[in-house]
Design a protein around this motif. Structure first.
Motif, mmCIF file in Angstrom:
data_model
loop_
_atom_site.group_PDB
_atom_site.id
_atom_site.type_symbol
_atom_site.label_atom_id
_atom_site.label_comp_id
_atom_site.label_asym_id
_atom_site.label_seq_id
_atom_site.Cartn_x
_atom_site.Cartn_y
_atom_site.Cartn_z
ATOM 1 N N TYR A 181 -44.134 36.420 97.028
ATOM 2 C CA TYR A 181 -43.029 36.419 96.080
ATOM 3 C C TYR A 181 -43.432 37.214 94.846
ATOM 4 O O TYR A 181 -44.556 37.106 94.359
ATOM 5 N N CYS A 182 -42.507 37.994 94.334
ATOM 6 C CA CYS A 182 -42.757 38.851 93.184
ATOM 7 C C CYS A 182 -43.086 38.003 91.958
ATOM 8 O O CYS A 182 -42.375 37.048 91.645
ATOM 9 N N GLU A 183 -44.147 38.380 91.258
ATOM 10 C CA GLU A 183 -44.535 37.634 90.056
ATOM 11 C C GLU A 183 -43.601 37.890 88.883
ATOM 12 O O GLU A 183 -43.592 37.120 87.926
ATOM 13 N N ASP A 184 -42.802 38.971 88.957
ATOM 14 C CA ASP A 184 -41.868 39.267 87.874
ATOM 15 C C ASP A 184 -40.493 38.646 88.107
ATOM 16 O O ASP A 184 -39.994 37.895 87.277
ATOM 17 N N CYS A 185 -39.871 38.969 89.249
ATOM 18 C CA CYS A 185 -38.482 38.535 89.482
ATOM 19 C C CYS A 185 -38.363 37.335 90.417
ATOM 20 O O CYS A 185 -37.307 36.703 90.483
ATOM 21 N N GLY A 186 -39.424 37.024 91.170
ATOM 22 C CA GLY A 186 -39.395 35.880 92.072
ATOM 23 C C GLY A 186 -38.827 36.173 93.444
ATOM 24 O O GLY A 186 -38.833 35.304 94.314
ATOM 25 N N ASP A 187 -38.334 37.396 93.670
ATOM 26 C CA ASP A 187 -37.811 37.756 94.988
ATOM 27 C C ASP A 187 -38.951 37.868 95.991
ATOM 28 O O ASP A 187 -40.108 38.087 95.626
ATOM 29 N N GLU A 188 -38.589 37.756 97.266
ATOM 30 C CA GLU A 188 -39.590 37.880 98.316
ATOM 31 C C GLU A 188 -40.045 39.340 98.432
ATOM 32 O O GLU A 188 -39.231 40.261 98.368
ATOM 33 N N ILE A 189 -41.342 39.530 98.590
ATOM 34 C CA ILE A 189 -41.917 40.863 98.774
ATOM 35 C C ILE A 189 -41.776 41.216 100.249
ATOM 36 O O ILE A 189 -42.068 40.390 101.122
ATOM 37 N N ALA A 190 -41.329 42.416 100.536
ATOM 38 C CA ALA A 190 -41.125 42.849 101.923
ATOM 39 C C ALA A 190 -42.426 42.751 102.717
ATOM 40 O O ALA A 190 -43.503 43.083 102.210
ATOM 41 N N ARG A 191 -42.308 42.286 103.950
ATOM 42 C CA ARG A 191 -43.485 42.124 104.808
ATOM 43 C C ARG A 191 -44.228 43.454 104.970
ATOM 44 O O ARG A 191 -45.455 43.490 104.954
ATOM 45 N N GLY A 192 -43.498 44.545 105.124
ATOM 46 C CA GLY A 192 -44.125 45.858 105.273
ATOM 47 C C GLY A 192 -44.989 46.217 104.078
ATOM 48 O O GLY A 192 -46.061 46.806 104.222
ATOM 49 N N ARG A 193 -44.519 45.864 102.889
ATOM 50 C CA ARG A 193 -45.303 46.124 101.665
ATOM 51 C C ARG A 193 -46.591 45.313 101.687
ATOM 52 O O ARG A 193 -47.660 45.808 101.339
#
Length: 112
Positions: free
Chosen positions: A84-96
């Motif tokens: 999860y993104c530390e800034d916005c809280g959205d899920e980070i893409a698996r590919g990333r």
């Protein structure tokens, strides 16, 4: 992120940490003090040795930084914040995450 995904990334992180430790051990000799005995080697050979030593030290600094980032990713896993993104809280893409196991920001936030 489900348990199987977390286990997958945890294994990848531990494998990468193991690889980095092996690389660090193998690079110790290249970081040692360069002998400056003019009778033993010529000036250009000493300059090459000093340059090789500097490159080995720079590689070690990069390895140390990656180890720190990977250890931080393991901490995020333990705190259920991995993926999860530390800034916005959205899920980070698996590919990333596959490309950068220590990614802590989504593509949008990382881009600025």
């Amino acid at each position: 992120m489900n348990t199987a995904d977390l286990d997958h990334f945890r294994r990848l992180i531990h494998q990468r940490l193991s690889d980095l430790a092996a690389q660090s051990a193998a690079g110790q000799d290249a970081q040692s003090v360069v002998e400056l005995d003019q009778q033993a080697v010529g000036r250009l050979s000493r300059m090459d040795a000093l340059q090789n030593q500097a490159m080995a030290k720079a590689q070690q600094v990069r390895r140390d930084a990656e180890v720190h980032r990977l250890q931080a990713a393991l901490v995020r896993m333990d705190e259920d914040e991995f993926g999860y993104c530390e800034d916005c809280g959205d899920e980070i893409a698996r590919g990333r995450l596959e490309l950068d196991l220590a990614a802590s920001k989504c593509v949008s936030c990382a881009a600025g």
